[in-house]
Structure formats: structure tokens, C-alpha cells
Design a protein around this motif. Structure first.
Motif, PDB file in Angstrom:
ATOM      1  N   LEU A 126      -6.262   0.221   9.371  1.00  0.00           N
ATOM      2  CA  LEU A 126      -6.188   0.293   7.910  1.00  0.00           C
ATOM      3  C   LEU A 126      -7.581   0.193   7.291  1.00  0.00           C
ATOM      4  O   LEU A 126      -7.893   0.903   6.330  1.00  0.00           O
ATOM      5  N   SER A 127      -8.426  -0.651   7.847  1.00  0.00           N
ATOM      6  CA  SER A 127      -9.791  -0.767   7.334  1.00  0.00           C
ATOM      7  C   SER A 127     -10.545   0.550   7.482  1.00  0.00           C
ATOM      8  O   SER A 127     -11.315   0.947   6.593  1.00  0.00           O
ATOM      9  N   ILE A 128     -10.313   1.236   8.589  1.00  0.00           N
ATOM     10  CA  ILE A 128     -10.938   2.549   8.783  1.00  0.00           C
ATOM     11  C   ILE A 128     -10.442   3.524   7.722  1.00  0.00           C
ATOM     12  O   ILE A 128     -11.238   4.250   7.100  1.00  0.00           O
ATOM     13  N   LEU A 129      -9.135   3.553   7.503  1.00  0.00           N
ATOM     14  CA  LEU A 129      -8.560   4.457   6.502  1.00  0.00           C
ATOM     15  C   LEU A 129      -9.096   4.148   5.113  1.00  0.00           C
ATOM     16  O   LEU A 129      -9.421   5.067   4.342  1.00  0.00           O
ATOM     17  N   GLN A 130      -9.201   2.878   4.781  1.00  0.00           N
ATOM     18  CA  GLN A 130      -9.710   2.510   3.464  1.00  0.00           C
ATOM     19  C   GLN A 130     -11.147   3.005   3.281  1.00  0.00           C
ATOM     20  O   GLN A 130     -11.502   3.531   2.217  1.00  0.00           O
ATOM     21  N   ARG A 131     -11.961   2.819   4.305  1.00  0.00           N
ATOM     22  CA  ARG A 131     -13.352   3.281   4.213  1.00  0.00           C
ATOM     23  C   ARG A 131     -13.417   4.799   4.113  1.00  0.00           C
ATOM     24  O   ARG A 131     -14.246   5.349   3.357  1.00  0.00           O
ATOM     25  N   GLU A 132     -12.544   5.492   4.833  1.00  0.00           N
ATOM     26  CA  GLU A 132     -12.541   6.953   4.747  1.00  0.00           C
ATOM     27  C   GLU A 132     -12.137   7.426   3.357  1.00  0.00           C
ATOM     28  O   GLU A 132     -12.696   8.405   2.841  1.00  0.00           O
ATOM     29  N   VAL A 133     -11.185   6.748   2.729  1.00  0.00           N
ATOM     30  CA  VAL A 133     -10.834   7.105   1.348  1.00  0.00           C
ATOM     31  C   VAL A 133     -12.067   7.001   0.452  1.00  0.00           C
ATOM     32  O   VAL A 133     -12.356   7.907  -0.344  1.00  0.00           O
ATOM     33  N   GLU A 134     -12.811   5.912   0.591  1.00  0.00           N
ATOM     34  CA  GLU A 134     -14.010   5.721  -0.234  1.00  0.00           C
ATOM     35  C   GLU A 134     -15.050   6.799   0.031  1.00  0.00           C
ATOM     36  O   GLU A 134     -15.648   7.359  -0.911  1.00  0.00           O
ATOM     37  N   LEU A 135     -15.255   7.121   1.298  1.00  0.00           N
ATOM     38  CA  LEU A 135     -16.282   8.101   1.658  1.00  0.00           C
ATOM     39  C   LEU A 135     -15.938   9.495   1.138  1.00  0.00           C
ATOM     40  O   LEU A 135     -16.803  10.197   0.584  1.00  0.00           O
ATOM     41  N   PHE A 136     -14.687   9.910   1.320  1.00  0.00           N
ATOM     42  CA  PHE A 136     -14.323  11.257   0.886  1.00  0.00           C
ATOM     43  C   PHE A 136     -14.166  11.352  -0.629  1.00  0.00           C
ATOM     44  O   PHE A 136     -14.397  12.412  -1.207  1.00  0.00           O
ATOM     45  N   ARG A 137     -13.807  10.257  -1.269  1.00  0.00           N
ATOM     46  CA  ARG A 137     -13.806  10.241  -2.740  1.00  0.00           C
ATOM     47  C   ARG A 137     -15.230  10.458  -3.248  1.00  0.00           C
ATOM     48  O   ARG A 137     -15.471  11.283  -4.138  1.00  0.00           O
ATOM     49  N   ALA A 138     -16.190   9.736  -2.677  1.00  0.00           N
ATOM     50  CA  ALA A 138     -17.586   9.881  -3.084  1.00  0.00           C
ATOM     51  C   ALA A 138     -18.124  11.271  -2.772  1.00  0.00           C
ATOM     52  O   ALA A 138     -18.985  11.793  -3.496  1.00  0.00           O
ATOM     53  N   ALA A 139     -17.608  11.886  -1.705  1.00  0.00           N
ATOM     54  CA  ALA A 139     -18.082  13.217  -1.310  1.00  0.00           C
ATOM     55  C   ALA A 139     -17.483  14.337  -2.151  1.00  0.00           C
ATOM     56  O   ALA A 139     -17.926  15.475  -2.070  1.00  0.00           O
ATOM     57  N   GLY A 140     -16.448  14.017  -2.954  1.00  0.00           N
ATOM     58  CA  GLY A 140     -15.893  15.014  -3.864  1.00  0.00           C
ATOM     59  C   GLY A 140     -14.631  15.710  -3.402  1.00  0.00           C
ATOM     60  O   GLY A 140     -14.301  16.786  -3.918  1.00  0.00           O
ATOM     61  N   ALA A 141     -13.890  15.110  -2.472  1.00  0.00           N
ATOM     62  CA  ALA A 141     -12.631  15.714  -2.040  1.00  0.00           C
ATOM     63  C   ALA A 141     -11.638  15.752  -3.196  1.00  0.00           C
ATOM     64  O   ALA A 141     -11.596  14.837  -4.031  1.00  0.00           O
ATOM     65  N   GLU A 142     -10.820  16.813  -3.246  1.00  0.00           N
ATOM     66  CA  GLU A 142      -9.811  16.945  -4.300  1.00  0.00           C
ATOM     67  C   GLU A 142      -8.664  15.968  -4.093  1.00  0.00           C
ATOM     68  O   GLU A 142      -8.030  15.530  -5.048  1.00  0.00           O
ATOM     69  N   GLY A 143      -8.397  15.623  -2.822  1.00  0.00           N
ATOM     70  CA  GLY A 143      -7.285  14.725  -2.559  1.00  0.00           C
ATOM     71  C   GLY A 143      -7.300  14.217  -1.130  1.00  0.00           C
ATOM     72  O   GLY A 143      -8.113  14.640  -0.302  1.00  0.00           O
ATOM     73  N   ILE A 144      -6.387  13.294  -0.864  1.00  0.00           N
ATOM     74  CA  ILE A 144      -6.227  12.748   0.476  1.00  0.00           C
ATOM     75  C   ILE A 144      -4.784  12.934   0.919  1.00  0.00           C
ATOM     76  O   ILE A 144      -3.872  13.060   0.099  1.00  0.00           O
ATOM     77  N   VAL A 145      -4.584  12.946   2.230  1.00  0.00           N
ATOM     78  CA  VAL A 145      -3.271  13.149   2.834  1.00  0.00           C
ATOM     79  C   VAL A 145      -3.032  11.961   3.757  1.00  0.00           C
ATOM     80  O   VAL A 145      -3.706  11.824   4.781  1.00  0.00           O
ATOM     81  N   ILE A 146      -2.105  11.074   3.377  1.00  0.00           N
ATOM     82  CA  ILE A 146      -1.958   9.797   4.068  1.00  0.00           C
ATOM     83  C   ILE A 146      -0.492   9.482   4.336  1.00  0.00           C
ATOM     84  O   ILE A 146       0.400  10.128   3.788  1.00  0.00           O
ATOM     85  N   GLY A 147      -0.253   8.476   5.154  1.00  0.00           N
ATOM     86  CA  GLY A 147       1.102   8.003   5.418  1.00  0.00           C
ATOM     87  C   GLY A 147       1.078   6.821   6.359  1.00  0.00           C
ATOM     88  O   GLY A 147       0.454   6.886   7.420  1.00  0.00           O
ATOM     89  N   CYS A 148       1.723   5.723   5.965  1.00  0.00           N
ATOM     90  CA  CYS A 148       1.793   4.519   6.778  1.00  0.00           C
ATOM     91  C   CYS A 148       3.243   4.054   6.821  1.00  0.00           C
ATOM     92  O   CYS A 148       3.927   4.051   5.789  1.00  0.00           O
ATOM     93  N   LEU A 149       3.710   3.645   7.998  1.00  0.00           N
ATOM     94  CA  LEU A 149       5.072   3.154   8.162  1.00  0.00           C
ATOM     95  C   LEU A 149       5.057   1.721   8.681  1.00  0.00           C
ATOM     96  O   LEU A 149       4.095   1.287   9.323  1.00  0.00           O
ATOM     97  N   ASP A 150       6.165   1.009   8.401  1.00  0.00           N
ATOM     98  CA  ASP A 150       6.326  -0.313   8.989  1.00  0.00           C
ATOM     99  C   ASP A 150       7.149  -0.201  10.268  1.00  0.00           C
ATOM    100  O   ASP A 150       7.595   0.887  10.647  1.00  0.00           O
ATOM    101  N   GLN A 151       7.359  -1.338  10.938  1.00  0.00           N
ATOM    102  CA  GLN A 151       8.028  -1.330  12.237  1.00  0.00           C
ATOM    103  C   GLN A 151       9.467  -0.828  12.163  1.00  0.00           C
ATOM    104  O   GLN A 151      10.012  -0.335  13.153  1.00  0.00           O
ATOM    105  N   ASP A 152      10.088  -0.958  11.000  1.00  0.00           N
ATOM    106  CA  ASP A 152      11.481  -0.580  10.846  1.00  0.00           C
ATOM    107  C   ASP A 152      11.670   0.824  10.269  1.00  0.00           C
ATOM    108  O   ASP A 152      12.784   1.207   9.906  1.00  0.00           O
ATOM    109  N   GLY A 153      10.580   1.584  10.180  1.00  0.00           N
ATOM    110  CA  GLY A 153      10.697   2.974   9.756  1.00  0.00           C
ATOM    111  C   GLY A 153      10.638   3.198   8.264  1.00  0.00           C
ATOM    112  O   GLY A 153      10.913   4.317   7.807  1.00  0.00           O
TER     113      GLY A 153
END
Length: 253
Positions: free
Chosen positions: A74-101
Motif C-alpha cells: 500500500l505504501s508503494i501504491l500511495q507513493r506511485e499515486v503521488e509521483l504520477f499525479r505530479a507527472a501529469g497523469a490524467e488518472g489512475i487505475v486501482i483496486g484493493c480487496l480485503d480477505q473476504d472479497g
């Protein structure tokens, strides 16, 4: 007149150029497309945006496999959001699930909070969640812009029943349903005729042969998914065929 969207998933500058020339409206940029996609490098993003003018959404996925992420991931994903936001990406494509789906709402909220003005697509983690209708409502509450889905099946054609149901729920302020996985120009026409879906996602892959003359066979560099001397690239003509299908139905509206 309906607004149709054609998004092409690419993992190279060459594929991004082919998708652009074929008439795509938007790019989803990733790495390792043969493994379902992982997060691309900033250098790849910079090269793609240097040579292409289409909006680019960045797939953020720290590894191959499931969507149950550790705190480190999650820390990696958070940092990547910050980096690509600063770089000017139009959007992000994400998805996280818990153990129960279910959607891991706390993780999703953290990523979305960092996204700023970027648009957010919920990727195919949606297709392996336990309750897609609940996840759709939760995505709406999270402010997610788009849900990329095959209708919880291996291909979008197999998942058409759920895609029809989800497409019928679309309205202002709700996530747009984007059909993907096994999408072809012919299926674009089928979905346009039989569903309310107006957004389509395809990679339009073709396999090209490596330019290597000397070849050391039998030494795989990872999972033996395909030959080390085969390269996946986007086929410009396949994208163009899908574009023509969408333009035909746009003119009928």
C-alpha cells in the motif's frame, strides 16, 4: 448523441503510438501486459506523453497476483499515486480487496485522497470481488469515475449478463462501466446493440517476432508465458476497426 469511449491498454511507446494512430480516445499505461499488467515506470510515462497527446491513466499494481495488499505494498501504491499525479497523469487505475472479497475501503480511500484532480478507474479487482452490485455502490460513494470489468467472467462476452445489468444502472454521478477482457471490434458492435455500455477497453494485441538473429533457446527469464523472442504490440488496424464500429453507432444516435 451518445459519447463513446475507446481506451487502449499499452505497455510500450510503440503500442501507444499504434493506439493513437488507430483512433483510441485514451490510453491505460502499464508494464508487463502479458501478466495482466503492473505499475509502469515514470520513464515510460514520460516517453509516452512526449510522443502521444492522448489522456493517460496509469495502472497501479505492485505485483502479479491477487489484490490483497500488505502495508508495504500500500505504501508503494500511495507513493506511485503521488509521483504520477505530479507527472501529469490524467488518472489512475486501482483496486484493493480485503480477505473476504470486498473492496478494501480504507486502502481505496487513502489512494483516492492522494489522487487530487486525477480521475480514478476501479480495475478488474472488481471482477473477483464477492458482491459486484455492492462494490458498484461503494465505488459510487468513493467518487470513482470508471469501473473496468468483464462482468466477473474470463471474458466480457461471457460476462455480458452482468455487464448489461451494470450498464443499465449508469446515470449522472455514477461510475461509467467500461467493458474489457477479450474485447474485439466485432464485440464492440455487439455491446453497442445489446447493452447501454458506451466505454470499451482493449489491448488489440498482436505478437511480433524479435529482431534477434542469435537466439539462446530454453533459458526463460520468468514465467514461461510465451517465447522470450515474441513481443506483444498493439495492432493499429484492430484499434481502427473498433473506432469505426463506435463511430458508426455514434452516428445512429
Amino acid at each position: 448523441m451518445k459519447q463513446y469511449l475507446l481506451e487502449c491498454c499499452v505497455d510500450s511507446v510503440e503500442s501507444a503510438l499504434a493506439a493513437t494512430a488507430g483512433g483510441a480516445d485514451r490510453l491505460e499505461l502499464c508494464a508487463c501486459l502479458a501478466l495482466g499488467g503492473t505499475s509502469p515506470s515514470l520513464a515510460l510515462f514520460e516517453q509516452v506523453t512526449t510522443h502521444c497527446t492522448l489522456p493517460v491513466r496509469i495502472l497501479l499494481r505492485p505485483r502479479f497476483g491477487d489484490f490483497l495488499y500488505t502495508d508495504y505494498e500500500l505504501s508503494i501504491l500511495q507513493r506511485e499515486v503521488e509521483l504520477f499525479r505530479a507527472a501529469g497523469a490524467e488518472g489512475i487505475v486501482i483496486g484493493c480487496l480485503d480477505q473476504d472479497g470486498g473492496l478494501a475501503l480504507a486502502q481505496m480511500e487513502k489512494l483516492i485522497a492522494l489522487s487530487g484532480s486525477m480521475k480514478v478507474t476501479l480495475h478488474r479487482a472488481f471482477d473477483v470481488c464477492k458482491d459486484p452490485l455492492l462494490a458498484y455502490e461503494q465505488a459510487k460513494e468513493l467518487g470513482i469515475d470508471t469501473i473496468l470489468t468483464s462482468g466477473q467472467k474470463s471474458t466480457c462476452l461471457e460476462g455480458m449478463e452482468l455487464l448489461k445489468e451494470l450498464g443499465a444502472q449508469q446515470q449522472a454521478g455514477c461510475p461509467q462501466i467500461m467493458a474489457g477482457a477479450g474485447m474485439t471490434p466485432e464485440l464492440v458492435g455487439v455491446f453497442c446493440r445489446e447493452t447501454d455500455i458506451t466505454a470499451f477497453h482493449l489491448s488489440a494485441k498482436k505478437i511480433i517476432d524479435s529482431g534477434m538473429r542469435y537466439r539462446k533457446e530454453g533459458v526463460p527469464m520468468g514465467l514461461p508465458v510465451m517465447s522470450e523472442y515474441s513481443i506483444l504490440r498493439t495492432n493499429q488496424e484492430t484499434v481502427a476497426q473498433a473506432r469505426r464500429e463506435l463511430d458508426f453507432y455514434r452516428m445512429q444516435c
